[in-house]
Design a protein around this motif. Structure first.
Motif, short mmCIF file in Angstrom:
data_model
loop_
_atom_site.label_atom_id
_atom_site.label_comp_id
_atom_site.label_asym_id
_atom_site.label_seq_id
_atom_site.Cartn_x
_atom_site.Cartn_y
_atom_site.Cartn_z
N THR A 222 9.09 1.19 -1.93
CA THR A 222 10.42 1.13 -2.82
C THR A 222 11.54 1.02 -1.73
O THR A 222 11.81 1.89 -0.76
CB THR A 222 10.48 2.54 -3.54
N VAL A 223 12.37 -0.09 -2.10
CA VAL A 223 13.42 -0.24 -1.19
C VAL A 223 14.84 -0.14 -2.04
O VAL A 223 14.75 -0.85 -2.90
CB VAL A 223 13.43 -1.42 -0.40
N ASP A 224 15.84 0.81 -1.95
CA ASP A 224 16.88 0.89 -2.63
C ASP A 224 16.66 0.88 -3.93
O ASP A 224 17.23 -0.10 -4.93
CB ASP A 224 17.79 -0.42 -2.20
N GLY A 225 15.73 1.37 -4.42
CA GLY A 225 15.20 1.63 -6.20
C GLY A 225 14.53 0.30 -6.71
O GLY A 225 13.98 0.69 -7.65
N LEU A 226 14.32 -0.63 -5.89
CA LEU A 226 13.34 -1.59 -6.37
C LEU A 226 11.84 -1.40 -5.39
O LEU A 226 11.85 -1.20 -4.45
CB LEU A 226 13.78 -3.01 -6.07
N ASP A 227 10.86 -1.72 -6.31
CA ASP A 227 9.40 -1.55 -5.70
C ASP A 227 9.03 -3.08 -5.39
O ASP A 227 8.78 -3.85 -6.25
CB ASP A 227 8.53 -1.14 -6.79
N TYR A 228 8.82 -3.37 -4.19
CA TYR A 228 8.23 -4.61 -3.64
C TYR A 228 6.87 -4.67 -3.23
O TYR A 228 6.39 -3.56 -2.67
CB TYR A 228 9.27 -5.01 -2.15
N ARG A 229 6.10 -5.51 -3.97
CA ARG A 229 4.63 -5.46 -3.74
C ARG A 229 4.36 -6.22 -2.47
O ARG A 229 4.72 -7.51 -2.18
CB ARG A 229 3.75 -6.14 -4.83
N GLU A 230 3.50 -5.75 -1.39
CA GLU A 230 3.15 -6.34 -0.38
C GLU A 230 1.71 -7.31 -0.49
O GLU A 230 1.25 -7.06 -1.44
CB GLU A 230 3.25 -5.41 0.97
N GLY A 231 1.45 -8.07 0.48
CA GLY A 231 0.33 -8.78 0.43
C GLY A 231 -0.28 -9.19 1.80
O GLY A 231 0.60 -9.54 2.55
N LEU A 232 -1.63 -8.87 2.10
CA LEU A 232 -1.96 -9.76 3.55
C LEU A 232 -3.21 -10.14 3.18
O LEU A 232 -4.18 -9.51 2.89
CB LEU A 232 -2.27 -8.28 4.39
N ASN A 233 -3.17 -11.59 3.29
CA ASN A 233 -4.38 -12.52 2.85
C ASN A 233 -4.73 -13.69 3.78
O ASN A 233 -3.72 -14.04 4.54
CB ASN A 233 -3.93 -12.95 1.50
N ALA A 234 -6.02 -13.91 4.08
CA ALA A 234 -6.42 -15.06 4.66
C ALA A 234 -6.01 -16.27 3.88
O ALA A 234 -6.03 -16.41 2.54
CB ALA A 234 -7.96 -15.06 4.93
N VAL A 235 -5.24 -17.23 4.44
CA VAL A 235 -4.71 -18.52 3.86
C VAL A 235 -5.46 -19.68 4.40
O VAL A 235 -5.04 -21.01 4.08
CB VAL A 235 -3.23 -18.53 3.78
N GLY A 236 -6.21 -19.58 5.63
CA GLY A 236 -6.99 -20.83 5.97
C GLY A 236 -8.09 -20.22 6.86
O GLY A 236 -7.91 -19.14 7.69
N ILE A 237 -8.86 -21.03 7.30
CA ILE A 237 -9.95 -20.88 8.33
C ILE A 237 -10.24 -22.06 9.07
O ILE A 237 -10.60 -23.20 8.32
CB ILE A 237 -11.28 -19.75 7.91
N SER A 238 -10.47 -22.18 10.22
CA SER A 238 -10.89 -23.26 10.99
C SER A 238 -11.88 -23.18 11.93
O SER A 238 -11.82 -21.87 12.63
CB SER A 238 -9.90 -24.04 11.42
#
Length: 368
Positions: A222-238
């Motif tokens: 929650t930042v200044d009254g708004l709820d921000y959803r985070e995310g941490l994801n793999a987007v590529g693999i080589s």
């Protein structure tokens, strides 16, 4: 080459028709000149009250009325590549909703069309206004036209508050999450796959990284009254050398979308903590800080009163962060569902374009 003509008064009086006409001038990143020419010609023909500056394919148009406060209304004129979705068409949604369909209708020519119509239609707004239409938003950050203006002509962007016409379903979305990309690399030793025990398989060594990512539970902050959803994801693999070689390197690329209360340094530390204890190398390849909502600013509160509704957080990164870096509170407010941005069936409810037109008109016409 024939000069691009100005949009007609009839188009300026109908923001939906104007949106369609602007979308139909193909403006994929790097090819914005024709649309920029049309905007510049329109301002010259229909907005003599504005001081107009062109910087490449970015156009800045400003009132100079001596008002106590100045606001920026901005939007990017480039789109992602066309894929059989121009010219625009009209359609009816399953619930009877009237739609405008085609590339750019959501991201974000509708917002740019509203700004152009109001720039020509409101010669004496209640505040001084700086209108900005800029290029190269959909490509590498160093090419971004708003970023270029911030670096080379920051005086053109001076303001007390900014509104970015990014798609927000015709409602206000405050601030934005930050974004960070990093490469997490494992090392091994090459060997013939027939004698795999003589090597160390770097792809296999990446398994713990993927396990931690799969188990990761993102936070809601929650930042200044708004709820921000985070995310941490793999987007590529080589990784891999050949079909008969044990690989000696594997890289997992991750993208962390982090709440605007966190700094880029915080975000990097968070990613490194995820792989703490693993034998890996972490290299940050790209990042952009988020932006706090800025809804506590008096101008923002008056803006909310004028446009109505309740603000929501912006989960994706937008150029409001550039205004935030300049010390200018900024919000996203534009027609279109952001989940349809870049889609081949990109489409915007016509009523949302008109809603944003009414909201900005009410705000700019009110006694502030």
């Amino acid at each position: 080459m024939t000069a691009q003509p100005a949009f007609s008064p009839a188009l300026l009086a109908d923001v939906v028709a104007l949106t369609a006409a602007m979308c139909d001038i193909e403006s994929v990143s790097g090819n914005e000149k024709a649309l920029a020419d049309a905007i510049e010609a329109t301002l010259a023909a229909h907005a003599p009250h504005l001081d107009v500056v062109r910087d490449g394919d970015a156009i800045v148009a400003r009132t100079h009325l001596g008002r106590a406060q100045r606001v920026v209304i901005a939007g990017h004129i480039d789109t992602v590549p066309v894929n059989g979705n121009l010219p625009t068409t009209r359609a009816v949604g399953p619930d009877g909703e009237q739609l405008l369909v085609g590339r750019g209708t959501v991201d974000m020519t509708g917002g740019c069309a509203v700004a152009l119509a109001l720039a020509c239609r409101l010669p004496e707004p209640a505040v001084d206004v700086t209108f900005v239409w800029y290029d190269h938003e959909e490509v590498e950050a160093h090419l971004n036209g708003l970023g270029r203006l911030a670096r080379t002509r920051p005086e053109l962007l001076t303001a007390d508050f900014a509104v970015l016409g990014e798609p927000s379903n015709g409602a206000v979305e405050g601030g934005c999450n930050g974004t960070l990309r990093a490469d997490i690399t494992t090392r091994g030793r090459r060997a013939h796959s027939a004698r795999s025990w003589m090597g160390v398989n770097a792809i296999h060594a990446a398994a713990p990284i993927l396990e931690r990512l799969a188990a990761y539970e993102p936070a809601t902050v929650t930042v200044d009254g708004l709820d921000y959803r985070e995310g941490l994801n793999a987007v590529g693999i080589s990784g891999g050398v050949a079909g008969n070689v044990i690989p000696d390197a594997c890289t997992v690329t991750v993208n962390y979308r982090f709440a605007p209360s966190r700094t880029v340094a915080d975000a990097e530390a968070h990613v490194r903590a995820l792989v703490d204890g693993l034998d890996v190398e972490v290299t940050v390849t790209d990042f952009a800080p988020g932006a706090r909502p800025g809804l506590d600013a008096p101008l923002a509160q008056r803006f909310m009163t004028a446009v109505g509704g309740a603000p929501a957080p912006k989960y994706g990164w937008t150029d409001v962060a550039r205004f935030s870096e300049l010390g200018i509170p900024a919000v996203n407010y534009g027609p279109g569902d952001p989940s349809l941005a870049h889609a081949d069936d990109e489409r915007v409810p016509i009523e949302q374009i008109r809603t944003v037109e009414r909201g900005l008109t009410a705000w700019l016409s009110a006694s502030i």
